[in-house]
Write a protein that holds these residues in place. Structure first.
Motif, short mmCIF file in Angstrom:
data_model
loop_
_atom_site.label_atom_id
_atom_site.label_comp_id
_atom_site.label_asym_id
_atom_site.label_seq_id
_atom_site.Cartn_x
_atom_site.Cartn_y
_atom_site.Cartn_z
N ARG A 1 0.45 -1.31 0.13
CA ARG A 1 -0.01 0.03 0.31
C ARG A 1 1.29 1.59 -0.04
O ARG A 1 2.05 1.45 0.45
CB ARG A 1 -1.16 -0.15 1.17
N LYS A 2 0.24 2.04 -0.63
CA LYS A 2 1.68 3.45 -0.78
C LYS A 2 0.85 4.48 0.27
O LYS A 2 -0.34 5.48 0.12
CB LYS A 2 0.97 4.44 -1.76
N LEU A 3 1.88 4.78 1.37
CA LEU A 3 1.66 5.99 2.04
C LEU A 3 2.56 7.49 2.40
O LEU A 3 3.24 7.37 1.59
CB LEU A 3 2.45 5.58 3.58
N CYS A 4 1.71 8.21 1.53
CA CYS A 4 2.83 9.81 1.78
C CYS A 4 2.68 10.56 2.94
O CYS A 4 1.22 10.10 3.74
CB CYS A 4 1.57 10.93 0.24
N ILE A 5 3.64 9.92 3.10
CA ILE A 5 4.02 11.56 4.61
C ILE A 5 4.13 12.40 4.25
O ILE A 5 5.84 12.46 3.59
CB ILE A 5 5.27 10.47 5.35
N SER A 6 4.02 13.73 4.40
CA SER A 6 3.68 14.73 4.12
C SER A 6 4.47 15.87 5.45
O SER A 6 3.46 15.76 5.93
CB SER A 6 3.47 15.31 3.07
N THR B 1 6.01 7.30 0.61
CA THR B 1 6.51 8.48 -0.06
C THR B 1 6.60 9.96 0.92
O THR B 1 5.56 9.93 0.85
CB THR B 1 5.99 9.28 -1.93
N LEU B 2 8.19 10.15 0.80
CA LEU B 2 7.97 11.62 2.02
C LEU B 2 8.11 12.79 1.16
O LEU B 2 9.45 12.92 0.48
CB LEU B 2 9.06 11.69 2.70
N ALA B 3 7.04 13.56 1.05
CA ALA B 3 6.92 14.22 0.81
C ALA B 3 7.03 15.93 1.39
O ALA B 3 6.62 16.43 2.67
CB ALA B 3 5.97 15.09 -0.20
N TYR B 4 8.31 16.90 1.64
CA TYR B 4 8.91 18.16 1.97
C TYR B 4 9.31 18.97 1.15
O TYR B 4 10.43 18.89 0.84
CB TYR B 4 9.45 17.20 3.52
N PRO B 5 9.31 20.22 1.42
CA PRO B 5 10.69 20.96 1.36
C PRO B 5 11.80 20.74 1.45
O PRO B 5 12.37 20.33 2.82
CB PRO B 5 9.54 22.09 1.76
N PRO B 6 12.90 21.42 0.76
CA PRO B 6 14.31 21.06 0.75
C PRO B 6 14.74 20.49 2.70
O PRO B 6 15.64 20.43 2.95
CB PRO B 6 14.67 21.38 0.48
N PRO B 7 14.55 22.05 2.85
CA PRO B 7 14.78 22.67 4.22
C PRO B 7 13.80 21.58 5.30
O PRO B 7 14.74 21.98 6.57
CB PRO B 7 14.11 23.87 5.15
N PHE B 8 13.58 20.83 5.33
CA PHE B 8 12.37 19.71 6.26
C PHE B 8 12.99 17.79 6.07
O PHE B 8 11.32 17.73 6.22
CB PHE B 8 11.47 20.51 5.92
N ALA B 9 14.56 18.36 5.69
CA ALA B 9 14.38 16.81 5.76
C ALA B 9 14.48 15.94 6.98
O ALA B 9 14.64 16.85 8.03
CB ALA B 9 15.86 16.70 5.19
N ALA C 1 9.35 -3.04 1.61
CA ALA C 1 9.32 -1.85 1.18
C ALA C 1 10.06 -1.13 0.16
O ALA C 1 11.38 -1.34 0.25
CB ALA C 1 8.64 -1.49 1.92
N ARG C 2 9.63 0.13 -0.04
CA ARG C 2 10.25 1.00 -1.25
C ARG C 2 10.24 2.49 -0.56
O ARG C 2 8.74 2.74 0.23
CB ARG C 2 9.81 1.30 -2.65
N ILE C 3 11.16 3.58 -0.43
CA ILE C 3 11.31 4.81 -0.07
C ILE C 3 11.64 5.37 -0.89
O ILE C 3 12.27 5.45 -1.66
CB ILE C 3 12.12 4.43 1.79
N ARG C 4 10.74 6.56 -1.41
CA ARG C 4 10.77 7.68 -2.13
C ARG C 4 10.69 9.38 -1.61
O ARG C 4 9.77 9.48 -0.64
CB ARG C 4 9.68 7.38 -3.16
N VAL C 5 11.25 10.08 -2.03
CA VAL C 5 11.50 11.21 -1.15
C VAL C 5 11.21 12.27 -2.64
O VAL C 5 11.51 12.44 -3.86
CB VAL C 5 12.81 11.76 -0.66
N THR C 6 10.24 13.40 -2.06
CA THR C 6 10.06 14.01 -3.68
C THR C 6 9.63 15.68 -3.18
O THR C 6 9.64 15.64 -1.36
CB THR C 6 8.81 14.10 -4.31
N HIS C 7 10.42 16.41 -3.47
CA HIS C 7 9.79 18.25 -2.81
C HIS C 7 8.91 19.00 -3.62
O HIS C 7 8.54 19.92 -3.33
CB HIS C 7 11.16 19.32 -2.92
N ASP C 8 8.22 17.87 -4.15
CA ASP C 8 6.66 18.48 -4.92
C ASP C 8 5.17 17.17 -4.19
O ASP C 8 5.08 15.89 -4.19
CB ASP C 8 6.75 18.47 -6.05
N LEU C 9 4.65 18.10 -3.46
CA LEU C 9 3.52 17.77 -2.35
C LEU C 9 2.87 17.63 -3.38
O LEU C 9 2.29 15.95 -3.08
CB LEU C 9 2.92 19.30 -1.69
#
Length: 270
Positions: free
Chosen positions: A93-98, A127-135, A153-161
């Protein structure tokens, strides 16, 4: 009233070493529950967690982390419980933590970090979504990657909500502070100008109905509460059928009961 302190932060007639406090308190009851982050630890990242570790080292009874500056395991238990109730099996299942905007920066990274670790342990793709200062903490990210290898499981990071929310089965969006602007040592002070500037540059990181429409069919919104309505999330979303927030809050009671039953009456849950 003396303040519990680690050895390197003691002040005569003001503090009492955590090692002493832990041994005394553990003689008064069957468990110790501690919630500590932010100002009591001087906003030095990890300082509150070190206090909990010091308590646990000297206590004769279980020490429960009710939230520190690194982790919030009790919240993560309720989060996973809610996800299971809503989605059934969680593997794949896909979870976005933003990250989400708030008018206050005074929120630790404990919730997203504990949720990330718990979610990948269940096999969820995160998927972790956050602006760059919030790693998040690099050590926590490394631990999550190790767990993900074990569960597939898979982990992905994006800076786009919008990219982060796309096709997610669940969206967990909340605010947290920027570790880059916290002090490195006690007494140094938070870089509030830099912290506030990082927040204000990303006021548009709010989960509204348009954002939720990017998620998968019947996707749900989660938040640990209290929530900053109109900033982290719109009223339309949190009051909609897609909101799992209040079920999630109710599950805190059951998760806490399970923790206490397990610690105080080992074997009772098997």
């Amino acid at each position: 009233m003396y303040t519990p302190a680690l050895a390197d932060a003691e002040i005569p007639y003001t503090t009492e070493r955590v090692a002493d406090v832990a041994r005394v308190l553990s003689s008064y009851g069957d468990a110790i529950a501690i919630r500590m982050y932010g100002a009591p630890a001087g906003w030095v990242y990890g300082a509150a967690h070190r206090h909990l570790e010091a308590f646990a080292e000297r206590s004769h009874v279980p020490v429960i982390n009710m939230e520190c500056d690194r982790f919030h395991p009790c919240q993560a238990l309720a989060d996973v419980m809610t996800l299971r109730e809503q989605l059934g099996g969680l593997a794949g299942r896909k979870l976005c933590i933003s990250w989400a905007y708030s008018g206050s920066w005074h929120k630790p990274v404990a919730v997203p970090q504990s949720l990330l670790l718990a979610a990948v342990k269940t096999g969820m793709d995160v998927t972790l979504a956050y602006p760059p200062p919030f790693a998040l903490d690099a050590q926590v990210m490394a631990a999550a990657a190790q767990f993900a290898e074990q569960t597939g499981a898979r982990i992905r990071v994006t800076h786009d909500l919008r990219d982060g929310v796309s096709d997610a089965h669940a969206v967990y969006a909340k605010s947290w502070c920027s570790l880059d602007h916290l002090p490195q040592r006690s007494g140094a002070g938070v870089d509030e100008m830099g912290m506030n500037a990082a927040f204000e540059r990303h006021r548009d990181w709010c989960v509204d109905a348009d954002i939720m429409r990017l998620a998968g069919p019947n996707a749900g919104y989660l938040h640990c509460l209290p929530v900053d309505r109109g900033q982290e999330v719109s009223d339309e979303v949190i009051e909609s059928p897609a909101s799992w927030v209040f079920q999630q809050a109710a599950n805190r009671l059951h998760a806490q009961n399970a923790v206490m039953a397990h610690l105080l009456n080992p074997g009772s849950l098997t």
